[in-house]
Scaffold this motif. Structure first.
Motif, PDB file in Angstrom:
ATOM      1  N   HIS A   1       0.815  -1.211   0.000  1.00 14.86           N
ATOM      2  CA  HIS A   1       0.000   0.000   0.000  1.00 14.86           C
ATOM      3  C   HIS A   1       0.853   1.268   0.000  1.00 14.86           C
ATOM      4  N   PRO A   2       1.869   1.383   0.874  1.00 15.85           N
ATOM      5  CA  PRO A   2       2.724   2.578   0.788  1.00 15.85           C
ATOM      6  C   PRO A   2       3.476   2.684  -0.539  1.00 15.85           C
ATOM      7  N   GLN A   3       3.870   1.551  -1.100  1.00 16.14           N
ATOM      8  CA  GLN A   3       4.566   1.573  -2.390  1.00 16.14           C
ATOM      9  C   GLN A   3       3.636   2.092  -3.474  1.00 16.14           C
ATOM     10  N   ASN A   4       2.409   1.592  -3.508  1.00 16.22           N
ATOM     11  CA  ASN A   4       1.461   2.049  -4.517  1.00 16.22           C
ATOM     12  C   ASN A   4       1.139   3.529  -4.344  1.00 16.22           C
ATOM     13  N   GLY A   5       1.039   3.989  -3.093  1.00 19.04           N
ATOM     14  CA  GLY A   5       0.765   5.399  -2.853  1.00 19.04           C
ATOM     15  C   GLY A   5       1.901   6.287  -3.335  1.00 19.04           C
ATOM     16  N   ALA A   6       3.122   5.878  -3.078  1.00 19.22           N
ATOM     17  CA  ALA A   6       4.271   6.663  -3.530  1.00 19.22           C
ATOM     18  C   ALA A   6       4.348   6.673  -5.052  1.00 19.22           C
TER      19      ALA A   6
ATOM     20  N   ARG B 174       1.872   6.290  -7.086  1.00 16.19           N
ATOM     21  CA  ARG B 174       0.738   7.052  -7.602  1.00 16.19           C
ATOM     22  C   ARG B 174       1.054   8.549  -7.597  1.00 16.19           C
ATOM     23  N   GLY B 175       1.693   9.010  -6.516  1.00 14.45           N
ATOM     24  CA  GLY B 175       2.066  10.416  -6.447  1.00 14.45           C
ATOM     25  C   GLY B 175       3.110  10.792  -7.485  1.00 14.45           C
TER      26      GLY B 175
ATOM     27  N   SER C 126       9.707   6.722  -9.774  1.00 14.58           N
ATOM     28  CA  SER C 126       8.666   5.716  -9.563  1.00 14.58           C
ATOM     29  C   SER C 126       9.212   4.321  -9.800  1.00 14.58           C
TER      30      SER C 126
END
Length: 80
Positions: free
Chosen positions: A26-31, A33-34, A61
């Motif tokens: 989840h943190p990886q996907n959030g980073a 995504r940003g 990314s």
């Protein structure tokens, strides 16, 4: 400054992926995504300038994805 922040985020993500492999997604996907939003915004510029503005975001990314994968891969190779 920004390079240091990206490097620190990659290190934190790799450690998190090593310690908690499932919860690190989840943190990886959030980073990512940003950073993807930054790449999309940079690519709105015309021509070569658009590629130059979006490249740092896309390479950051990719680095985030690789660091998370490396942490999970290292965890999978542990004998215990």
């Amino acid at each position: 400054m920004v390079i240091g922040i990206v490097i620190a985020a990659c290190v934190v993500l790799a450690v998190l992926a090593f310690l908690l492999p499932r919860l690190s997604r989840h943190p990886q996907n959030g980073a990512q995504r940003g950073l993807g939003a930054g790449a999309r915004a940079g690519s709105q510029a015309p021509g070569v300038l658009g590629r130059l503005l979006s490249k740092p975001f896309s390479s950051s990314s990719r680095a985030m994805g690789r660091s998370g994968a490396a942490g999970r891969r290292a965890r999978g190779r542990m004998p215990f």
